[in-house]
Design an enzyme around this catalytic site. Sequence first.
Site, PDB file in Angstrom:
ATOM      1  N   GLU A 273       0.831  -1.205   0.000  1.00 28.05           N
ATOM      2  CA  GLU A 273       0.000   0.000   0.000  1.00 28.05           C
ATOM      3  C   GLU A 273       0.866   1.255   0.000  1.00 28.05           C
ATOM      4  O   GLU A 273       0.521   2.261  -0.642  1.00 28.05           O
ATOM      5  CB  GLU A 273      -0.935  -0.007   1.213  1.00 28.05           C
ATOM      6  CG  GLU A 273      -2.028  -1.066   1.149  1.00 28.05           C
ATOM      7  CD  GLU A 273      -2.912  -0.901  -0.079  1.00 28.05           C
ATOM      8  OE1 GLU A 273      -3.393   0.219  -0.334  1.00 28.05           O
ATOM      9  OE2 GLU A 273      -3.117  -1.895  -0.800  1.00 28.05           O
ATOM     10  N   TRP A 276       1.806   1.660  -3.541  1.00 30.48           N
ATOM     11  CA  TRP A 276       0.739   2.268  -4.338  1.00 30.48           C
ATOM     12  C   TRP A 276       0.780   3.787  -4.191  1.00 30.48           C
ATOM     13  O   TRP A 276       0.614   4.526  -5.178  1.00 30.48           O
ATOM     14  CB  TRP A 276      -0.628   1.748  -3.883  1.00 30.48           C
ATOM     15  CG  TRP A 276      -1.106   0.520  -4.592  1.00 30.48           C
ATOM     16  CD1 TRP A 276      -1.165  -0.748  -4.096  1.00 30.48           C
ATOM     17  CD2 TRP A 276      -1.602   0.434  -5.945  1.00 30.48           C
ATOM     18  NE1 TRP A 276      -1.666  -1.611  -5.042  1.00 30.48           N
ATOM     19  CE2 TRP A 276      -1.949  -0.923  -6.179  1.00 30.48           C
ATOM     20  CE3 TRP A 276      -1.793   1.370  -6.963  1.00 30.48           C
ATOM     21  CZ2 TRP A 276      -2.476  -1.352  -7.404  1.00 30.48           C
ATOM     22  CZ3 TRP A 276      -2.313   0.935  -8.176  1.00 30.48           C
ATOM     23  CH2 TRP A 276      -2.644  -0.401  -8.388  1.00 30.48           C
ATOM     24  N   TRP A 305     -20.329  11.651 -20.065  1.00 33.86           N
ATOM     25  CA  TRP A 305     -20.790  11.639 -18.679  1.00 33.86           C
ATOM     26  C   TRP A 305     -22.107  12.396 -18.530  1.00 33.86           C
ATOM     27  O   TRP A 305     -22.344  13.389 -19.212  1.00 33.86           O
ATOM     28  CB  TRP A 305     -19.738  12.259 -17.766  1.00 33.86           C
ATOM     29  CG  TRP A 305     -18.393  11.597 -17.834  1.00 33.86           C
ATOM     30  CD1 TRP A 305     -17.266  12.109 -18.405  1.00 33.86           C
ATOM     31  CD2 TRP A 305     -18.051  10.302 -17.333  1.00 33.86           C
ATOM     32  NE1 TRP A 305     -16.231  11.219 -18.294  1.00 33.86           N
ATOM     33  CE2 TRP A 305     -16.681  10.095 -17.635  1.00 33.86           C
ATOM     34  CE3 TRP A 305     -18.756   9.309 -16.672  1.00 33.86           C
ATOM     35  CZ2 TRP A 305     -15.997   8.934 -17.276  1.00 33.86           C
ATOM     36  CZ3 TRP A 305     -18.081   8.142 -16.316  1.00 33.86           C
ATOM     37  CH2 TRP A 305     -16.720   7.964 -16.616  1.00 33.86           C
ATOM     38  N   ASN A 340     -11.074   2.780   3.282  1.00 32.94           N
ATOM     39  CA  ASN A 340     -10.563   2.659   1.919  1.00 32.94           C
ATOM     40  C   ASN A 340     -11.406   1.739   1.040  1.00 32.94           C
ATOM     41  O   ASN A 340     -11.662   2.048  -0.129  1.00 32.94           O
ATOM     42  CB  ASN A 340      -9.120   2.153   1.942  1.00 32.94           C
ATOM     43  CG  ASN A 340      -8.498   2.139   0.565  1.00 32.94           C
ATOM     44  OD1 ASN A 340      -8.369   3.176  -0.066  1.00 32.94           O
ATOM     45  ND2 ASN A 340      -8.144   0.967   0.063  1.00 32.94           N
ATOM     46  N   TRP A 358     -15.959  11.121 -13.142  1.00 28.54           N
ATOM     47  CA  TRP A 358     -15.111  10.818 -11.995  1.00 28.54           C
ATOM     48  C   TRP A 358     -14.480  12.071 -11.410  1.00 28.54           C
ATOM     49  O   TRP A 358     -14.174  12.127 -10.211  1.00 28.54           O
ATOM     50  CB  TRP A 358     -14.017   9.815 -12.383  1.00 28.54           C
ATOM     51  CG  TRP A 358     -13.100  10.255 -13.491  1.00 28.54           C
ATOM     52  CD1 TRP A 358     -13.261  10.034 -14.820  1.00 28.54           C
ATOM     53  CD2 TRP A 358     -11.883  11.009 -13.360  1.00 28.54           C
ATOM     54  NE1 TRP A 358     -12.215  10.582 -15.541  1.00 28.54           N
ATOM     55  CE2 TRP A 358     -11.358  11.179 -14.664  1.00 28.54           C
ATOM     56  CE3 TRP A 358     -11.186  11.525 -12.281  1.00 28.54           C
ATOM     57  CZ2 TRP A 358     -10.173  11.873 -14.906  1.00 28.54           C
ATOM     58  CZ3 TRP A 358      -9.992  12.219 -12.508  1.00 28.54           C
ATOM     59  CH2 TRP A 358      -9.490  12.380 -13.822  1.00 28.54           C
ATOM     60  N   TRP A 381      -9.460   7.495  -8.039  1.00 24.45           N
ATOM     61  CA  TRP A 381     -10.664   7.747  -8.839  1.00 24.45           C
ATOM     62  C   TRP A 381     -10.514   7.245 -10.266  1.00 24.45           C
ATOM     63  O   TRP A 381     -11.441   6.681 -10.844  1.00 24.45           O
ATOM     64  CB  TRP A 381     -11.010   9.236  -8.817  1.00 24.45           C
ATOM     65  CG  TRP A 381     -11.880   9.550  -7.639  1.00 24.45           C
ATOM     66  CD1 TRP A 381     -11.496  10.015  -6.420  1.00 24.45           C
ATOM     67  CD2 TRP A 381     -13.303   9.375  -7.562  1.00 24.45           C
ATOM     68  NE1 TRP A 381     -12.582  10.140  -5.583  1.00 24.45           N
ATOM     69  CE2 TRP A 381     -13.692   9.758  -6.263  1.00 24.45           C
ATOM     70  CE3 TRP A 381     -14.267   8.933  -8.453  1.00 24.45           C
ATOM     71  CZ2 TRP A 381     -15.032   9.707  -5.842  1.00 24.45           C
ATOM     72  CZ3 TRP A 381     -15.592   8.882  -8.048  1.00 24.45           C
ATOM     73  CH2 TRP A 381     -15.966   9.259  -6.753  1.00 24.45           C
TER      74      TRP A 381
END
Length: 469
Positions: A273, A276, A305, A340, A358, A381
Amino acid sequence: MTALVWLRQDLRLHDNEAVKHASENHEQVALVVALSPVQWQQHDWAPIKLDLYIRRVEELSKESAELGVQLHVLELDSYRDIPAAMLKLARSLNAQHLYFNRDYPLDERRRDQAVVSWLERHEIQCKAYDSTLLVRPESVKTGQGTYYKKFTPFFKQWREVLHQQGVSQPYRLTSRKRDASPVAINIEAQRRDSTAWHVDSKAIDAALQEYLRARVERYHQDRDTPAIEGTTRFSPYFENGSLGVATVARALSQLSPDFPHGLSEGPSTWLSELAWREFYMHLMWHVPRLSYGKAFQIETDQYPWKSDEALFNAWCEGKTGFPIVDAGMRQLAHEGWMHNRVRMIVSSFLVKDLGIDWRKGEKFFMQHLIDGSFAANNGGWQWSASTGTDAVPYFRVFNPERQSERFDPAGHYIRKWVHELEKVPSKAIHAPHIWLSQYDRSNQYPKPMVDHKEAREAFIATFKKVKNG
């Protein structure tokens, strides 16, 4: 000779490369933080994140004053004012060197370039370090010398670089035996109480030690269960830099002689993590368009969208009729933080069930999260929206009911945040509307705003057309 250390998202004295090198090379050290409400607003800083940041600056000024190091605060209208203000401060202190740790989004890089250019033009030397990361963006390259677009090979190479370079030795600033005074900040800006979170370095370190002692070995098992304290909740401290990633890595290194290899599953998952986090920060460095609201997969910017404020507002307010989604959004409103796993669920729902851009969700999160990280928030996102690098495939659409059943099976998390559903039994909590219609008809909890199956099929069909041109 005095050295000036410019602090930004690295509000700590220990395990801070800029502070370390300044103190090792100069007899006297001074710290400076530049505050700009206009820039905070333009960068969508949440009022609770801002409050934590200001509280941390004030606490840091106390910690530095005890060591005889003065922290100076520049209150400015804009980043454009920093070069002149920094030069003025440097001259008042007779400082001929500026030290800082790099930031990676494009605006911040341009800000730093402007400051460095101006100060060096006036014969003040500037030195930059990378104390917000374990591995510099330039150090992780493919065999072709480019950056990684997939996390798994990135992580493999990132870990190998970390293995070769090692984790930095612990550093603690020692007393300079000078008079220094704490600062009080009375800047005009919208703030929200953040006192549920630590700002004291000793308290943050104690929380880290307790986590390592009691919970890190279960991280891989507990992190996806929102009803328990299964995550670390250290992200706000990483974001403002009150906790250094090197401090955490060094603690993890004590768990394996072959670090970063050889860790048991819990610590290894936490390390991934952290990787990431660095992956998304590296991408900000390598791909400037990410700093300007552009999709990594350029063709997906053509997706049509929806522009439906009623749908968006219902999502924001936690009134979608999908319990796990509503619980997450209400937790965000109440705490300025969200689990999360639930962040992934609510973001997938906004994009793939409601068909809303988004970027609207990304902005809303930044405006409310205490740990709002530009790089990680953007990366998360775009991952959920299938527009980013190494994103979830567009045909993978989270089913809110299935996610709820899997990660909150007894409905404890849902009941905590969606009070209308407190009396709904566990077997009905994930899709409560039939039960409510039979046993609690006066309940005002909204019905599902979309049919998930239909929304999923429509999203996949449209996205496929966009991807195929």
